[in-house]
Motif scaffolding. Sequence first.
Motif, PDB file in Angstrom:
ATOM      1  N   GLU A 163      -3.003  46.094  37.211  1.00 34.95           N
ATOM      2  CA  GLU A 163      -4.241  45.454  36.794  1.00 34.95           C
ATOM      3  C   GLU A 163      -5.438  46.044  37.545  1.00 34.95           C
ATOM      4  OE1 GLU A 163      -1.506  43.927  37.569  1.00 34.95           O
ATOM      5  OE2 GLU A 163      -0.916  42.781  35.796  1.00 34.95           O
ATOM      6  N   LEU A 188      -6.366  49.344  36.063  1.00 36.05           N
ATOM      7  CA  LEU A 188      -6.994  49.212  34.748  1.00 36.05           C
ATOM      8  C   LEU A 188      -8.419  48.680  34.865  1.00 36.05           C
ATOM      9  CD1 LEU A 188      -3.957  47.948  32.665  1.00 36.05           C
ATOM     10  CD2 LEU A 188      -5.320  49.992  32.200  1.00 36.05           C
ATOM     11  N   VAL A 189      -8.604  47.715  35.757  1.00 32.02           N
ATOM     12  CA  VAL A 189      -9.951  47.185  35.971  1.00 32.02           C
ATOM     13  C   VAL A 189     -10.875  48.310  36.425  1.00 32.02           C
ATOM     14  CG1 VAL A 189     -11.352  45.722  37.481  1.00 32.02           C
ATOM     15  CG2 VAL A 189      -9.271  44.798  36.461  1.00 32.02           C
ATOM     16  N   PHE A 213     -11.680  50.550  33.417  1.00 29.88           N
ATOM     17  CA  PHE A 213     -12.638  49.923  32.489  1.00 29.88           C
ATOM     18  C   PHE A 213     -14.018  49.815  33.126  1.00 29.88           C
ATOM     19  CE2 PHE A 213      -8.786  48.221  30.293  1.00 29.88           C
ATOM     20  CZ  PHE A 213      -9.093  48.682  29.032  1.00 29.88           C
ATOM     21  N   GLU A 214     -14.069  49.539  34.410  1.00 27.21           N
ATOM     22  CA  GLU A 214     -15.343  49.424  35.122  1.00 27.21           C
ATOM     23  C   GLU A 214     -16.102  50.753  35.066  1.00 27.21           C
ATOM     24  OE1 GLU A 214     -17.938  47.091  36.256  1.00 27.21           O
ATOM     25  OE2 GLU A 214     -15.911  46.268  35.987  1.00 27.21           O
ATOM     26  N   TYR A 265     -17.593  51.191  31.727  1.00 24.05           N
ATOM     27  CA  TYR A 265     -18.806  50.377  31.554  1.00 24.05           C
ATOM     28  C   TYR A 265     -20.012  51.065  32.166  1.00 24.05           C
ATOM     29  CZ  TYR A 265     -22.299  46.766  31.987  1.00 24.05           C
ATOM     30  OH  TYR A 265     -23.490  46.082  31.916  1.00 24.05           O
ATOM     31  N   PRO A 296     -28.044  45.875  29.541  1.00 22.07           N
ATOM     32  CA  PRO A 296     -26.670  45.645  30.005  1.00 22.07           C
ATOM     33  C   PRO A 296     -25.852  44.740  29.083  1.00 22.07           C
ATOM     34  CG  PRO A 296     -28.274  44.640  31.507  1.00 22.07           C
ATOM     35  CD  PRO A 296     -29.058  45.430  30.518  1.00 22.07           C
ATOM     36  N   VAL A 297     -26.523  43.794  28.436  1.00 22.94           N
ATOM     37  CA  VAL A 297     -25.806  42.904  27.518  1.00 22.94           C
ATOM     38  C   VAL A 297     -25.290  43.680  26.311  1.00 22.94           C
ATOM     39  CG1 VAL A 297     -25.999  40.875  26.025  1.00 22.94           C
ATOM     40  CG2 VAL A 297     -27.140  40.888  28.245  1.00 22.94           C
ATOM     41  N   ARG A 321     -22.407  45.903  27.345  1.00 24.38           N
ATOM     42  CA  ARG A 321     -21.165  45.146  27.484  1.00 24.38           C
ATOM     43  C   ARG A 321     -20.592  44.788  26.109  1.00 24.38           C
ATOM     44  NH1 ARG A 321     -16.661  44.213  30.541  1.00 24.38           N
ATOM     45  NH2 ARG A 321     -16.092  42.028  30.569  1.00 24.38           N
ATOM     46  N   LEU A 322     -21.471  44.489  25.157  1.00 22.90           N
ATOM     47  CA  LEU A 322     -21.002  44.180  23.801  1.00 22.90           C
ATOM     48  C   LEU A 322     -20.266  45.377  23.203  1.00 22.90           C
ATOM     49  CD1 LEU A 322     -22.873  42.189  21.103  1.00 22.90           C
ATOM     50  CD2 LEU A 322     -21.802  44.332  20.456  1.00 22.90           C
ATOM     51  N   GLN A 344     -18.720  47.694  24.841  1.00 26.60           N
ATOM     52  CA  GLN A 344     -17.427  47.828  25.492  1.00 26.60           C
ATOM     53  C   GLN A 344     -16.417  46.809  24.968  1.00 26.60           C
ATOM     54  OE1 GLN A 344     -16.999  47.061  29.784  1.00 26.60           O
ATOM     55  NE2 GLN A 344     -15.536  48.748  29.860  1.00 26.60           N
ATOM     56  N   LEU A 345     -16.852  45.571  24.802  1.00 27.69           N
ATOM     57  CA  LEU A 345     -15.929  44.527  24.366  1.00 27.69           C
ATOM     58  C   LEU A 345     -15.378  44.797  22.965  1.00 27.69           C
ATOM     59  CD1 LEU A 345     -17.612  41.280  25.777  1.00 27.69           C
ATOM     60  CD2 LEU A 345     -15.504  42.379  26.551  1.00 27.69           C
ATOM     61  N   VAL A 346     -16.219  45.325  22.084  1.00 30.02           N
ATOM     62  CA  VAL A 346     -15.726  45.686  20.755  1.00 30.02           C
ATOM     63  C   VAL A 346     -14.662  46.778  20.887  1.00 30.02           C
ATOM     64  CG1 VAL A 346     -16.319  46.775  18.547  1.00 30.02           C
ATOM     65  CG2 VAL A 346     -17.812  45.014  19.497  1.00 30.02           C
ATOM     66  N   ASP A 354     -12.788  47.351  23.449  1.00 27.92           N
ATOM     67  CA  ASP A 354     -11.597  46.809  24.089  1.00 27.92           C
ATOM     68  C   ASP A 354     -10.808  45.923  23.125  1.00 27.92           C
ATOM     69  OD1 ASP A 354     -12.482  48.216  26.212  1.00 27.92           O
ATOM     70  OD2 ASP A 354     -13.245  46.507  27.343  1.00 27.92           O
ATOM     71  N   TYR A 374      -8.725  48.300  21.433  1.00 22.51           N
ATOM     72  CA  TYR A 374      -7.607  48.637  22.326  1.00 22.51           C
ATOM     73  C   TYR A 374      -6.499  47.604  22.196  1.00 22.51           C
ATOM     74  CZ  TYR A 374      -8.856  52.544  25.430  1.00 22.51           C
ATOM     75  OH  TYR A 374      -9.106  53.774  25.950  1.00 22.51           O
TER      76      TYR A 374
END
Lengths: 184, 184
Positions: A117, A120-121, A124-125, A128, A138-139, A142-143, A145-147, A149, A152
């Motif tokens: 973990e 992986l963190v 991913f960091e 980002y 930044p928002v 992050r959006l 990245q989340l899409v 992920d 993934y």
Amino acid sequence: MSTRPDRSKPTREVVLDALETLLLEGGSSAATLEAVAAAAGVSKGGLLYHFGSKEALYQGFLDRLLVESRAEADGTLTAPEGVVAAYLDVSSVATDPSTRSVLAALRLAGVQEVDVEGALVESFEYWYEVIARRIDDPVLARLVQLVGDGLYLHALIGSVQHDEDEQVIARVVALVAEHEAEQG
Amino acid sequence: MSTRPDRSKPTREVVLDALETLLLEGGSSAATLEAVAAAAGVSKGGLLYHFGSKEALYQGFLDRLLVESRAEADGTLTAPEGVVAAYLDVSSVATDPSTRSVLAALRLAGVQEVDVEGALVESFEYWYEVIARRIDDPVLARLVQLVGDGLYLHALIGSVQHDEDEQVIARVVALVAEHEAEQG
DNA sequence: GTCTATAATCGGATAGAC
DNA sequence: GTCTATCCGATTATAGAC
């Protein structure tokens, strides 16, 4: 597979490739030392010369993952289609070498021998930070990245690509372009 | 943990709860029959009376997961904050009972005994249908789901919540509201 | 650097008592 | 419905030859 796949590569790399494939095919329980050795075309003893224990083998895999994913992230900074499209594409193509490593590592998540973990963190960091270097909000970064992920995660469970996924990527790219136009 | 946690619950449920906890803590390799039995406060023999094999135990867990997640998805249809916010909230809170089950199942991904991926795909597919019932644009509905699934992935690796995550959720909710206003 | 042989342990599953 | 005892196969790891 009892013969060694590629003799030009160092044995260490061949072993890690074999581990990756077995993790993707059958999860951590399928990746026994014997199975990894067989897939790499070496004996158990031969494998244990390079990695002294199962823990060392796993750690070697995570170390390589970090090197690879940082290189992949850095590479997208100069990608013609832009970082956003590049990340979303990488995330959704399960056959991409870098994606394969991440998916294999996700299958390893939870084992006690090593800190999967954490690795992986860290990966991913880093992604980002690369994305945020190109999108000053930044928002929004992050959006994006989340899409990616989310894609993934669906690759992890072998879910068939939704018809909408391509259009979602296009939409997110448009969202970023819109934001950049506003800023000037 | 050698005493049974809760005697009011049927043993089957107590066993599945124990399996879930062990999967979250140490992945599939930590969830041995002996360990599950110990955590549930029964003997190995006692466990095997309810689930005749490891395969049956895993399958029982997946069956319960599907029942639970369908109920959870249905519940959000009448949620005051709306389906979108509800899904994104559920995905990001690793302590939510339904989220715990999904994360535990993700840790089980790749085992050969049962079709974990199939069960997860079915669960996510159901969620998509529920979301799409409230958002008539399928691309936007899928975007909402992917953001939520990105949050799931980060919960899986125990990543600390980004400061931006709350604002990302707000932004996605706003995106949906905007779309609804356009449609009328 | 790679192999075989073997030791030591662990995991899944069965049998049968209570 | 739950327990203990036991068997068997698989897995990690070591020792030592080549």
